[in-house]
Write a protein that holds these residues in place. Structure first.
Motif, mmCIF file in Angstrom:
data_model
loop_
_atom_site.group_PDB
_atom_site.id
_atom_site.type_symbol
_atom_site.label_atom_id
_atom_site.label_comp_id
_atom_site.label_asym_id
_atom_site.label_seq_id
_atom_site.Cartn_x
_atom_site.Cartn_y
_atom_site.Cartn_z
ATOM 1 N N VAL A 168 13.442 -6.910 13.598
ATOM 2 C CA VAL A 168 12.329 -7.221 13.067
ATOM 3 C C VAL A 168 11.431 -6.562 11.303
ATOM 4 C CG1 VAL A 168 9.900 -8.037 13.579
ATOM 5 C CG2 VAL A 168 11.787 -8.507 14.811
ATOM 6 N N THR A 169 10.845 -5.359 11.620
ATOM 7 C CA THR A 169 10.557 -4.811 11.064
ATOM 8 C C THR A 169 11.674 -4.926 9.639
ATOM 9 O OG1 THR A 169 9.530 -3.356 12.350
ATOM 10 C CG2 THR A 169 10.159 -2.418 10.290
ATOM 11 N N SER A 170 12.960 -4.565 9.899
ATOM 12 C CA SER A 170 13.559 -4.292 7.988
ATOM 13 C C SER A 170 13.526 -5.994 7.989
ATOM 14 C CB SER A 170 14.904 -3.885 8.748
ATOM 15 O OG SER A 170 15.717 -4.730 9.665
ATOM 16 N N ARG A 171 13.414 -7.135 8.755
ATOM 17 C CA ARG A 171 14.142 -8.239 7.929
ATOM 18 C C ARG A 171 12.200 -8.109 6.705
ATOM 19 N NH1 ARG A 171 15.878 -11.348 12.598
ATOM 20 N NH2 ARG A 171 17.696 -10.672 13.067
ATOM 21 N N ILE A 172 11.195 -7.751 7.449
ATOM 22 C CA ILE A 172 9.831 -7.985 7.067
ATOM 23 C C ILE A 172 9.681 -6.710 5.831
ATOM 24 C CG2 ILE A 172 7.219 -8.120 7.307
ATOM 25 C CD1 ILE A 172 8.348 -10.269 8.615
ATOM 26 N N LYS A 173 9.944 -5.420 5.730
ATOM 27 C CA LYS A 173 10.342 -4.907 4.765
ATOM 28 C C LYS A 173 11.103 -5.530 3.113
ATOM 29 C CE LYS A 173 10.926 -0.181 3.776
ATOM 30 N NZ LYS A 173 11.315 1.136 3.670
ATOM 31 N N ALA A 174 12.294 -5.753 3.743
ATOM 32 C CA ALA A 174 13.360 -6.471 2.931
ATOM 33 C C ALA A 174 12.674 -7.572 2.286
ATOM 34 C CB ALA A 174 14.202 -6.859 3.547
ATOM 35 N N LEU A 175 12.015 -8.737 3.250
ATOM 36 C CA LEU A 175 11.194 -10.061 2.391
ATOM 37 C C LEU A 175 10.126 -8.845 1.171
ATOM 38 C CD1 LEU A 175 10.960 -12.627 2.375
ATOM 39 C CD2 LEU A 175 9.863 -12.797 3.994
ATOM 40 N N GLU A 176 9.655 -8.116 1.314
ATOM 41 C CA GLU A 176 8.730 -7.918 0.878
ATOM 42 C C GLU A 176 8.733 -7.127 -0.293
ATOM 43 O OE1 GLU A 176 4.457 -7.228 4.087
ATOM 44 O OE2 GLU A 176 6.272 -5.130 3.862
ATOM 45 N N GLU A 177 10.308 -6.628 -0.223
ATOM 46 C CA GLU A 177 10.929 -5.741 -1.508
ATOM 47 C C GLU A 177 10.988 -7.452 -2.428
ATOM 48 O OE1 GLU A 177 13.388 -2.930 0.030
ATOM 49 O OE2 GLU A 177 12.056 -1.826 0.626
ATOM 50 N N GLU A 178 11.844 -8.122 -1.749
ATOM 51 C CA GLU A 178 12.394 -9.047 -2.876
ATOM 52 C C GLU A 178 11.119 -9.723 -3.183
ATOM 53 O OE1 GLU A 178 14.931 -13.003 -2.978
ATOM 54 O OE2 GLU A 178 14.334 -11.445 -1.082
ATOM 55 N N LEU A 179 9.261 -10.113 -2.649
ATOM 56 C CA LEU A 179 8.414 -10.793 -3.372
ATOM 57 C C LEU A 179 7.948 -9.476 -3.744
ATOM 58 C CD1 LEU A 179 7.979 -12.640 -0.560
ATOM 59 C CD2 LEU A 179 8.855 -13.789 -2.173
ATOM 60 N N GLY A 180 8.375 -8.861 -4.041
ATOM 61 C CA GLY A 180 7.431 -7.192 -4.883
ATOM 62 C C GLY A 180 6.093 -7.562 -4.913
ATOM 63 N N ILE A 181 5.718 -8.360 -3.318
ATOM 64 C CA ILE A 181 4.099 -7.683 -2.680
ATOM 65 C C ILE A 181 4.090 -7.632 -1.028
ATOM 66 C CG2 ILE A 181 3.833 -10.251 -2.816
ATOM 67 C CD1 ILE A 181 1.024 -9.902 -3.876
ATOM 68 N N GLU A 182 3.227 -7.253 -0.995
ATOM 69 C CA GLU A 182 2.398 -7.125 0.464
ATOM 70 C C GLU A 182 2.751 -7.878 1.075
ATOM 71 O OE1 GLU A 182 0.654 -3.797 2.350
ATOM 72 O OE2 GLU A 182 2.086 -2.362 1.804
ATOM 73 N N LEU A 183 2.851 -8.535 2.257
ATOM 74 C CA LEU A 183 2.490 -10.168 2.856
ATOM 75 C C LEU A 183 1.656 -9.972 4.409
ATOM 76 C CD1 LEU A 183 5.736 -11.977 2.875
ATOM 77 C CD2 LEU A 183 4.363 -12.105 1.549
ATOM 78 N N PHE A 184 2.050 -8.465 4.924
ATOM 79 C CA PHE A 184 0.568 -8.263 5.922
ATOM 80 C C PHE A 184 0.345 -6.469 6.131
ATOM 81 C CE2 PHE A 184 4.561 -10.937 7.830
ATOM 82 C CZ PHE A 184 3.462 -11.364 8.948
ATOM 83 N N SER A 185 -0.731 -6.849 6.663
ATOM 84 C CA SER A 185 -1.679 -5.679 6.758
ATOM 85 C C SER A 185 -1.526 -5.263 7.875
ATOM 86 C CB SER A 185 -3.286 -5.931 6.794
ATOM 87 O OG SER A 185 -2.818 -6.283 5.458
ATOM 88 N N ARG A 186 -0.992 -3.707 7.508
ATOM 89 C CA ARG A 186 -0.784 -2.675 9.614
ATOM 90 C C ARG A 186 -1.676 -2.365 9.980
ATOM 91 N NH1 ARG A 186 3.222 -5.201 5.876
ATOM 92 N NH2 ARG A 186 5.962 -4.823 6.998
ATOM 93 N N GLY A 187 -2.333 -2.449 10.866
ATOM 94 C CA GLY A 187 -2.961 -1.692 11.916
ATOM 95 C C GLY A 187 -2.567 -2.293 13.358
ATOM 96 N N ARG A 188 -2.901 -0.995 14.143
ATOM 97 C CA ARG A 188 -3.115 -0.435 15.639
ATOM 98 C C ARG A 188 -2.701 -1.872 16.214
ATOM 99 N NH1 ARG A 188 -7.025 4.290 17.240
ATOM 100 N NH2 ARG A 188 -6.268 6.127 16.079
ATOM 101 N N ASN A 189 -3.849 -3.134 15.770
ATOM 102 C CA ASN A 189 -3.812 -4.117 16.759
ATOM 103 C C ASN A 189 -3.002 -4.463 16.299
ATOM 104 O OD1 ASN A 189 -5.501 -3.323 18.419
ATOM 105 N ND2 ASN A 189 -7.350 -3.620 16.697
ATOM 106 N N GLY A 190 -1.467 -4.570 15.308
ATOM 107 C CA GLY A 190 -0.721 -5.860 14.944
ATOM 108 C C GLY A 190 -0.303 -5.729 13.671
ATOM 109 N N MET A 191 -0.279 -6.881 12.885
ATOM 110 C CA MET A 191 -0.081 -7.264 12.087
ATOM 111 C C MET A 191 -0.707 -8.854 11.238
ATOM 112 S SD MET A 191 4.294 -6.557 12.026
ATOM 113 C CE MET A 191 4.125 -6.809 9.825
ATOM 114 N N THR A 192 -1.527 -8.639 10.304
ATOM 115 C CA THR A 192 -2.352 -9.485 10.199
ATOM 116 C C THR A 192 -2.020 -9.882 8.215
ATOM 117 O OG1 THR A 192 -4.434 -8.420 8.795
ATOM 118 C CG2 THR A 192 -4.152 -9.263 11.045
#
Length: 298
Positions: free
Chosen positions: A32-56
């Protein structure tokens, strides 16, 4: 960009954590983590903010969300559009010999359309060799052809059998009078033409000139006018408008019965329209006794 990656993005956006998304998607968290990271790299922008309580979702992620949903929904709609296609009557492309199309098919097509009003029909006529080529190219779904036939990529089913007869002008009372009269036939590749030429040779009438025509009415019209003779199925001549002005001569040939086969491409996707049409033809044949010629097993 893969559909699987978009589905992973949507799942994480909905559930808010990689762990919950991995359980729903039935895969390990690292995937899951690698797919999200690959998608963000492909789009050139962060889609989620990561925090202790999860991802928004970031503002960019929120904007991208509706587009991702549209793509996934489109995929689902495309799959659903083909659901039960094999069992549904949607499209039927039939190729047929000219003689079969002129005499036999109209009644079958009328009944088929009455019981399957949603069907789309396509019709083509041609000699056996041409129809086989169309089947192999998947340009038709079913071909009605005459004579013995085998091909490793095609499967066939006997639908009825035709009795071949000699058709002449009304003044000819016996086959012996044919002599050197021209033989009027369809173009090369037609099984009835091949039979006619073989029968003429075996009967001692050859060599005869060949007159090649493209339509059944043209052939029978020329026969009635005394231009030449032909050999065709009895049902074809008796069902034509020329029956009263030509003579039919029964043949003593033991091979005068020629099977009509329904042939399909064994590698083609299943199409319920083909089965529905064959069920109608074979059911009508069985119920009609001898009206379809010599009966044969399906």
């Amino acid at each position: 960009m893969e559909i699987r990656t978009l589905k992973t993005f949507l799942t994480v956006a909905e559930l808010g954590t990689v762990s919950q998304a991995s359980r729903r998607l039935n895969c390990v968290q690292s995937n899951v983590t690698s797919r999200i990271k690959a998608l963000e790299e492909e789009l050139g922008i962060e889609l989620f903010s990561r925090g202790r309580n999860g991802m928004t979702l970031t503002p960019a992620g929120t904007y991208f969300l509706d587009h991702a949903k549209a793509v996934v929904d489109a995929e689902s709609a495309a799959i659903a559009s083909l659901a039960n296609f094999a069992g549904a009557v949607r499209l039927l492309r039939i190729g047929s010999m000219e003689s079969t199309l002129a005499i036999r098919l109209p009644a079958f097509l009328s009944r088929f359309r009455a019981t399957n009003p949603g069907v789309r029909l396509g019709l083509r006529s041609g000699p056996t060799d041409e129809l086989v080529g169309l089947l192999l190219e998947n340009r038709i779904d079913l071909a009605l052809i005459g004579g013995q036939f085998r091909h490793p990529d095609l499967k066939s089913r006997i639908v009825f059998s035709e009795e071949m007869v000699l058709a002449t002008e009304a003044g000819i009372q016996s086959p012996e009078q044919v002599g050197a009269m021209p033989l009027i036939v369809f173009k090369p590749g037609c099984s009835y033409r091949a039979y006619a030429q073989n029968w003429m040779r075996r009967s001692g009438f050859a060599p005869n000139d060949i007159i090649e025509l493209g339509t059944l009415e043209g052939i029978l019209g020329c026969v009635a006018s005394g231009v030449g003779v032909t050999l065709l199925p009895r049902s074809v001549v008796e069902g034509s408008g020329h029956r009263d002005i030509v003579n039919l001569h029964q043949l003593g040939d033991q091979d005068r019965f020629i099977d009509t086969l329904a042939v399909r491409n064994a590698a083609a996707p299943e199409n319920g329209a083909v089965d529905a049409f064959l069920d109608l033809v074979c059911g009508t044949r069985a119920a009609s006794g001898g009206s379809l010629g010599r009966l044969l097993p399906a």
